[in-house]
Design an enzyme around this catalytic site. Structure first.
Site, PDB file in Angstrom:
ATOM      1  N   PHE A 133       0.793  -1.222   0.000  1.00  0.00           N
ATOM      2  CA  PHE A 133       0.000   0.000   0.000  1.00  0.00           C
ATOM      3  C   PHE A 133       0.827   1.275   0.000  1.00  0.00           C
ATOM      4  CE2 PHE A 133       0.818  -0.472   4.579  1.00  0.00           C
ATOM      5  CZ  PHE A 133       1.104   0.832   4.951  1.00  0.00           C
TER       6      PHE A 133
ATOM      7  N   LYS B   8      -1.226  -7.794  -8.624  1.00  0.00           N
ATOM      8  CA  LYS B   8      -2.136  -7.845  -7.485  1.00  0.00           C
ATOM      9  C   LYS B   8      -1.782  -6.682  -6.553  1.00  0.00           C
ATOM     10  CE  LYS B   8      -3.964  -8.881  -3.427  1.00  0.00           C
ATOM     11  NZ  LYS B   8      -3.830  -7.948  -2.288  1.00  0.00           N
TER      12      LYS B   8
ATOM     13  N   GLU C  82      -5.261  -4.073  -1.409  1.00  0.00           N
ATOM     14  CA  GLU C  82      -6.682  -3.718  -1.365  1.00  0.00           C
ATOM     15  C   GLU C  82      -6.919  -2.367  -0.687  1.00  0.00           C
ATOM     16  OE1 GLU C  82      -5.927  -6.765   1.991  1.00  0.00           O
ATOM     17  OE2 GLU C  82      -5.172  -6.287  -0.018  1.00  0.00           O
TER      18      GLU C  82
ATOM     19  N   SER D 150       5.609  -6.991   4.135  1.00  0.00           N
ATOM     20  CA  SER D 150       6.236  -7.302   5.414  1.00  0.00           C
ATOM     21  C   SER D 150       7.085  -8.556   5.309  1.00  0.00           C
ATOM     22  CB  SER D 150       5.165  -7.505   6.498  1.00  0.00           C
ATOM     23  OG  SER D 150       4.455  -8.717   6.263  1.00  0.00           O
TER      24      SER D 150
ATOM     25  N   CYS E 245      10.039   1.316   3.380  1.00  0.00           N
ATOM     26  CA  CYS E 245      11.023   0.365   3.884  1.00  0.00           C
ATOM     27  C   CYS E 245      12.420   0.963   3.953  1.00  0.00           C
ATOM     28  CB  CYS E 245      11.027  -0.902   3.047  1.00  0.00           C
ATOM     29  SG  CYS E 245      11.501  -0.644   1.331  1.00  0.00           S
TER      30      CYS E 245
ATOM     31  N   GLU F  56       9.791  -3.319  13.091  1.00  0.00           N
ATOM     32  CA  GLU F  56       9.447  -2.300  12.106  1.00  0.00           C
ATOM     33  C   GLU F  56       8.155  -1.609  12.528  1.00  0.00           C
ATOM     34  OE1 GLU F  56       9.505  -1.862   7.309  1.00  0.00           O
ATOM     35  OE2 GLU F  56       8.478  -3.615   8.100  1.00  0.00           O
TER      36      GLU F  56
END
Length: 485
Positions: free
Chosen positions: A150, A174, A177, A227, A282, A376
């Protein structure tokens, strides 16, 4: 609802999913409903893969010099529509408008690199013996898939779409969402640029579609960004199904600050690194290791952090759950004895009370055993640990399980080189808060920040998205036969 309901993109058309289950797409900026997104089923994926397989019959055989013409046109369309695209990123992700624009500019740069691929995959040819030639050439894999997060709705898809497709593959994308809108515009613009139907498909959904991608027998390769927990699952499942996989995970990036660092530059760079994109990247600075007496730099860091104003130059975090999780990390650190120098908890933006904001947060006197030092956080939070020597600081950096990035702030060249050589990270910076390589250099970390071989962008991506074909030819019968022929 501001935008029409999101649909899958299959065979060059936007179509409804066979499943009626949907999720609301909420803007983290103000909590307003933007759209709805379908939770697709494996049957939707099957339709996309079938379309991609058919398209590959022609696309895979199209010369690369012709394939990249699509991306020359796509680049021009990104430039033409960049304000609209930047605003869309900002709306669905929560970035500031300036950060949204920077993301589109990076998407343009990534597309520009893909246009150069014909000059980078020319292959090799050598006469290895009298009259005998060996040749190598890069050929596409077939149908491939990319699963994206995202935090960069446009840029991370452009890590994979231009390179993989320009190299001759057909791609199933993909998206997250949480941010399904930007990828729809990317698909539209690629169609406008002349990309043939079926070469790119977009299938929305949740973990069910991720599992189906990893299991599908006609998908040759899978890339993933997200992740570490999920990266491990995707890598394991995809490779168990004999696919090549490159899965990029999380990070805990350490910035080592030495006493001779330039105070203003260091404070500004660290603040930008830890608060840019609300810390949801990240490569964000998450842990600072103060080596020796750097209190004067920490004081300036606090001044810079307080200049970050939520809703103005500091964007929102993605949703309420993230806001709650990030604030719980700060609460826990405070309970364990850390000192909150700048506190971003309970931030509310006037006029956007339903937005999900956290102010820039600086936590001092953190110990390596605290969760804020190890995990994180993915928010505008930096934890400061203190050491007396550079080796002690490097030991902290080396002991963290991740390996995306590390930076050192110093004016001592020998110390900088020492950190470059000893940091356990795939990307290292000197006086740079976000040491992301620019194209044609590749992006990719080490350790539990990456699973698989190679990198996802730049020249290294060629090896992931293609396979080498080796041919040996002999045409002159008068050449003698020896052990090489």
């Amino acid at each position: 609802m501001k935008y029409p309901a999101v649909q899958n993109f299959i065979k060059g058309q936007f179509i409804d999913s066979e499943n009626s289950d949907i999720l609301n797409v909420i803007s983290p900026v103000d909590g307003k409903l933007l759209s709805t997104v379908p939770m697709s089923k494996p049957t939707d994926l099957n339709a996309a893969v079938s379309s991609a397989k058919e398209a590959f019959k022609t696309w895979g055989k199209t010369p690369i010099k012709e394939r990249v013409q699509v991306f020359f046109r796509f680049k021009a369309l990104l430039e033409k529509n960049k304000t609209e695209l930047a605003n869309l990123v900002s709306e669905e992700n929560g970035k500031t408008p300036e950060e949204g624009m920077a993301e589109i500019e990076k998407s343009i740069e990534l597309t520009e690199f893909a246009c150069s691929l014909p000059q980078l995959i020319t292959g090799e040819l050598l006469e290895v013996s009298k009259g005998i030639e060996c040749r190598t050439e890069h050929v596409p894999l077939g149908v491939v898939a990319s699963i994206v997060p995202f935090n960069f709705p446009s840029m991370v898809p452009c890590w994979t779409i231009p390179n993989a497709i320009a190299l001759g593959n057909c791609m199933i994308m993909k998206p997250s969402e949480k941010v399904p809108l930007s990828i729809g515009r990317i698909a539209e613009l690629l169609r406008e640029a002349g990309l043939p139907d079926g070469v790119l498909s977009v299938v929305h959904g949740n973990s069910e579609i991720v599992d189906a991608i990893c299991d599908h027998p006609d998908i040759e390769a899978v890339s993933f960004v997200g992740s570490t927990k999920v990266a491990k699952i995707v890598y394991r499942r995809a490779t168990q199904n004999y696919k090549r996989c490159l899965a990029l995970g999380g990070a805990k990036n350490h910035l080592l600050v030495l006493p001779d660092a330039i105070p203003d530059m260091t404070a500004q760079n660290i603040t930008a690194s830890m608060s840019g994109c609300a810390g949801q990247r990240c490569m964000a600075a998450s842990a600072m290791v103060a080596v020796g007496d750097v209190d004067h730099i920490i004081a300036k860091l606090c001044i810079e952090a307080k200049k970050m104003v939520a809703g103005q130059n500091l964007g929102a975090v993605i949703n309420k759950e993230s806001k709650k999780r990030i604030e719980s990390y700060i609460d826990q650190a405070e309970k364990m004895g850390a000192k909150i120098l700048v506190d971003g908890r309970n931030t509310v933006v006037s006029g956007k009370e339903k937005g999900t904001y956290i102010g820039a947060t600086i936590i001092d006197h953190v110990t390596p055993d605290m969760s804020v030092a190890k995990e994180e956080i993915f928010g505008p939070v930096i934890s400061i640990m203190r050491t007396e020597t550079l080796d002690e600081a490097l030991a902290i950096e080396n002991n963290n399980p991740y390996g995306n990035a590390a930076s050192v702030f110093t004016q001592n060249g020998a110390a900088a080189r020492y950190v470059i050589e000893h940091a356990s990270a795939g990307m290292v910076g000197v006086n740079v808060g976000v040491p992301v390589p620019r194209e044609p250099f590749s992006f990719g970390g080490w350790n539990e920040s990456r699973f698989g071989v190679g990198d996802i962008t730049g020249k290294s991506s060629i090896e992931f998205w293609t396979k080498l074909k080796k041919s040996t030819t002999k045409w002159n019968p008068q050449a003698g036969v020896n052990w090489m022929s």
